[in-house]
Design a protein around this motif. Structure first.
Motif, PDB file in Angstrom:
ATOM      1  N   LEU A  66       3.758   4.632 -14.913  1.00 54.93           N
ATOM      2  CA  LEU A  66       3.340   3.290 -14.488  1.00 54.93           C
ATOM      3  C   LEU A  66       4.350   2.248 -14.952  1.00 54.93           C
ATOM      4  CD1 LEU A  66       1.284   1.328 -13.252  1.00 54.93           C
ATOM      5  CD2 LEU A  66       0.037   1.406 -15.403  1.00 54.93           C
ATOM      6  N   MET A  67       4.897   2.430 -16.142  1.00 51.97           N
ATOM      7  CA  MET A  67       5.880   1.491 -16.680  1.00 51.97           C
ATOM      8  C   MET A  67       7.121   1.441 -15.773  1.00 51.97           C
ATOM      9  SD  MET A  67       7.437   1.379 -20.505  1.00 51.97           S
ATOM     10  CE  MET A  67       8.157   3.013 -20.415  1.00 51.97           C
ATOM     11  N   PHE A  68       7.554   2.575 -15.246  1.00 49.89           N
ATOM     12  CA  PHE A  68       8.714   2.588 -14.367  1.00 49.89           C
ATOM     13  C   PHE A  68       8.403   1.933 -13.023  1.00 49.89           C
ATOM     14  CE2 PHE A  68       9.715   6.060 -17.304  1.00 49.89           C
ATOM     15  CZ  PHE A  68      10.955   5.612 -17.750  1.00 49.89           C
ATOM     16  N   VAL A  69       7.189   2.140 -12.516  1.00 51.09           N
ATOM     17  CA  VAL A  69       6.801   1.486 -11.266  1.00 51.09           C
ATOM     18  C   VAL A  69       6.748  -0.031 -11.480  1.00 51.09           C
ATOM     19  CG1 VAL A  69       4.953   1.224  -9.567  1.00 51.09           C
ATOM     20  CG2 VAL A  69       5.575   3.493 -10.384  1.00 51.09           C
ATOM     21  N   LEU A  70       6.125  -0.474 -12.560  1.00 52.12           N
ATOM     22  CA  LEU A  70       6.052  -1.907 -12.846  1.00 52.12           C
ATOM     23  C   LEU A  70       7.444  -2.488 -13.064  1.00 52.12           C
ATOM     24  CD1 LEU A  70       2.961  -2.074 -15.236  1.00 52.12           C
ATOM     25  CD2 LEU A  70       3.105  -2.943 -12.907  1.00 52.12           C
ATOM     26  N   GLY A  71       8.268  -1.779 -13.809  1.00 54.58           N
ATOM     27  CA  GLY A  71       9.632  -2.248 -14.046  1.00 54.58           C
ATOM     28  C   GLY A  71      10.421  -2.375 -12.749  1.00 54.58           C
ATOM     29  N   GLY A  72      10.290  -1.387 -11.881  1.00 54.85           N
ATOM     30  CA  GLY A  72      10.971  -1.444 -10.587  1.00 54.85           C
ATOM     31  C   GLY A  72      10.488  -2.607  -9.748  1.00 54.85           C
ATOM     32  N   ALA A  73       9.179  -2.860  -9.796  1.00 51.55           N
ATOM     33  CA  ALA A  73       8.618  -3.983  -9.044  1.00 51.55           C
ATOM     34  C   ALA A  73       9.115  -5.314  -9.603  1.00 51.55           C
ATOM     35  CB  ALA A  73       7.091  -3.927  -9.086  1.00 51.55           C
ATOM     36  N   VAL A  74       9.163  -5.443 -10.908  1.00 50.74           N
ATOM     37  CA  VAL A  74       9.625  -6.701 -11.521  1.00 50.74           C
ATOM     38  C   VAL A  74      11.092  -6.941 -11.197  1.00 50.74           C
ATOM     39  CG1 VAL A  74      10.101  -7.833 -13.727  1.00 50.74           C
ATOM     40  CG2 VAL A  74       7.889  -6.743 -13.338  1.00 50.74           C
ATOM     41  N   ILE A  75      11.916  -5.915 -11.278  1.00 47.15           N
ATOM     42  CA  ILE A  75      13.352  -6.074 -10.979  1.00 47.15           C
ATOM     43  C   ILE A  75      13.549  -6.452  -9.516  1.00 47.15           C
ATOM     44  CG2 ILE A  75      15.534  -4.814 -10.756  1.00 47.15           C
ATOM     45  CD1 ILE A  75      14.641  -3.238 -13.305  1.00 47.15           C
ATOM     46  N   THR A  76      12.841  -5.752  -8.618  1.00 47.03           N
ATOM     47  CA  THR A  76      12.951  -6.052  -7.190  1.00 47.03           C
ATOM     48  C   THR A  76      12.505  -7.475  -6.898  1.00 47.03           C
ATOM     49  OG1 THR A  76      12.527  -3.737  -6.681  1.00 47.03           O
ATOM     50  CG2 THR A  76      12.217  -5.314  -4.897  1.00 47.03           C
ATOM     51  N   THR A  77      11.377  -7.871  -7.490  1.00 49.52           N
ATOM     52  CA  THR A  77      10.864  -9.223  -7.267  1.00 49.52           C
ATOM     53  C   THR A  77      11.807 -10.267  -7.849  1.00 49.52           C
ATOM     54  OG1 THR A  77       8.614  -8.400  -7.274  1.00 49.52           O
ATOM     55  CG2 THR A  77       8.899 -10.747  -7.679  1.00 49.52           C
ATOM     56  N   PHE A  78      12.345 -10.014  -9.029  1.00 49.56           N
ATOM     57  CA  PHE A  78      13.270 -10.963  -9.656  1.00 49.56           C
ATOM     58  C   PHE A  78      14.475 -11.213  -8.746  1.00 49.56           C
ATOM     59  CE2 PHE A  78      16.979 -11.887 -12.259  1.00 49.56           C
ATOM     60  CZ  PHE A  78      16.540 -12.997 -12.977  1.00 49.56           C
ATOM     61  N   GLY A 137       0.819  -1.214   0.000  1.00 49.11           N
ATOM     62  CA  GLY A 137       0.000   0.000   0.000  1.00 49.11           C
ATOM     63  C   GLY A 137       0.850   1.261   0.000  1.00 49.11           C
ATOM     64  N   LEU A 138       1.916   1.263   0.803  1.00 52.35           N
ATOM     65  CA  LEU A 138       2.824   2.420   0.819  1.00 52.35           C
ATOM     66  C   LEU A 138       3.462   2.621  -0.547  1.00 52.35           C
ATOM     67  CD1 LEU A 138       4.670   2.112   4.254  1.00 52.35           C
ATOM     68  CD2 LEU A 138       3.316   4.052   3.461  1.00 52.35           C
ATOM     69  N   GLY A 139       3.897   1.526  -1.156  1.00 48.57           N
ATOM     70  CA  GLY A 139       4.518   1.629  -2.470  1.00 48.57           C
ATOM     71  C   GLY A 139       3.567   2.187  -3.504  1.00 48.57           C
ATOM     72  N   LEU A 140       2.335   1.715  -3.481  1.00 51.10           N
ATOM     73  CA  LEU A 140       1.342   2.215  -4.434  1.00 51.10           C
ATOM     74  C   LEU A 140       1.053   3.694  -4.204  1.00 51.10           C
ATOM     75  CD1 LEU A 140      -1.149  -0.780  -4.455  1.00 51.10           C
ATOM     76  CD2 LEU A 140       0.326  -0.042  -6.335  1.00 51.10           C
TER      77      LEU A 140
END
Length: 149
Positions: free
Chosen positions: A55-67, A27-30
């Motif tokens: 939004l693309m940068f937020v999604l990209g950051g989330a994917v990299i962090t999760t990976f 929630g904080l991240g969003l």
């Protein structure tokens, strides 16, 4: 006997606390990234107009962090608070998955919310958000009913 009950209760409490912590971080991240604002999503989807790539940068950051996080976590023999990793086993793209993805995309584009940001935005509840959340729950019940028949 008592120590195993206490250990079970302790594990259940830790799992619940981890769920709360994960939800708080999400929630904080969003909210910090501005993704609880439906105008950002609509701006991202408006590729032929005033396109907003944030939004693309937020999604990209989330994917990299999760990976990176998954690479580290999967080096462990088991999850810290569970018995085994629960990973999806289904790999094929079927009509049910593609149809559900299309319906999700239509709902996302129409409302500007996906479920996570919609729930994270409850603190600033508006009538359109309430309508979206209500109909999202109705859609979930309708899908369960259709799947059961």
């Amino acid at each position: 006997m008592n120590s195993s009950i206490n250990e079970s209760d302790k594990r259940r409490w830790l799992k619940t606390a981890a769920g709360y912590a994960a939800g708080l971080l999400f929630g904080l991240g969003l909210a910090v990234s501005g993704m609880t604002d439906p105008a950002r999503v609509v701006g991202f989807l408006d590729v032929a107009g005033a396109w907003d790539p944030t939004l693309m940068f937020v999604l990209g950051g989330a994917v990299i962090t999760t990976f990176i996080g998954y690479r580290l976590v999967f080096k462990c023999p088991a999850p810290l608070l569970g018995g085994v990793f629960q990973l999806p086993t289904k790999r094929e793209l079927d009509a049910k998955l593609l149809g559900g993805a299309a319906l999700f995309g239509i709902g996302w584009g129409l409302s500007g919310y996906c479920p996570g940001p919609a729930i994270a935005s409850i603190g600033g509840l508006s009538l359109p958000l309430l309508a979206m959340l209500t109909t999202m729950v109705l859609g979930w019940f309708a899908a369960k009913r259709i799947s059961a028949s």
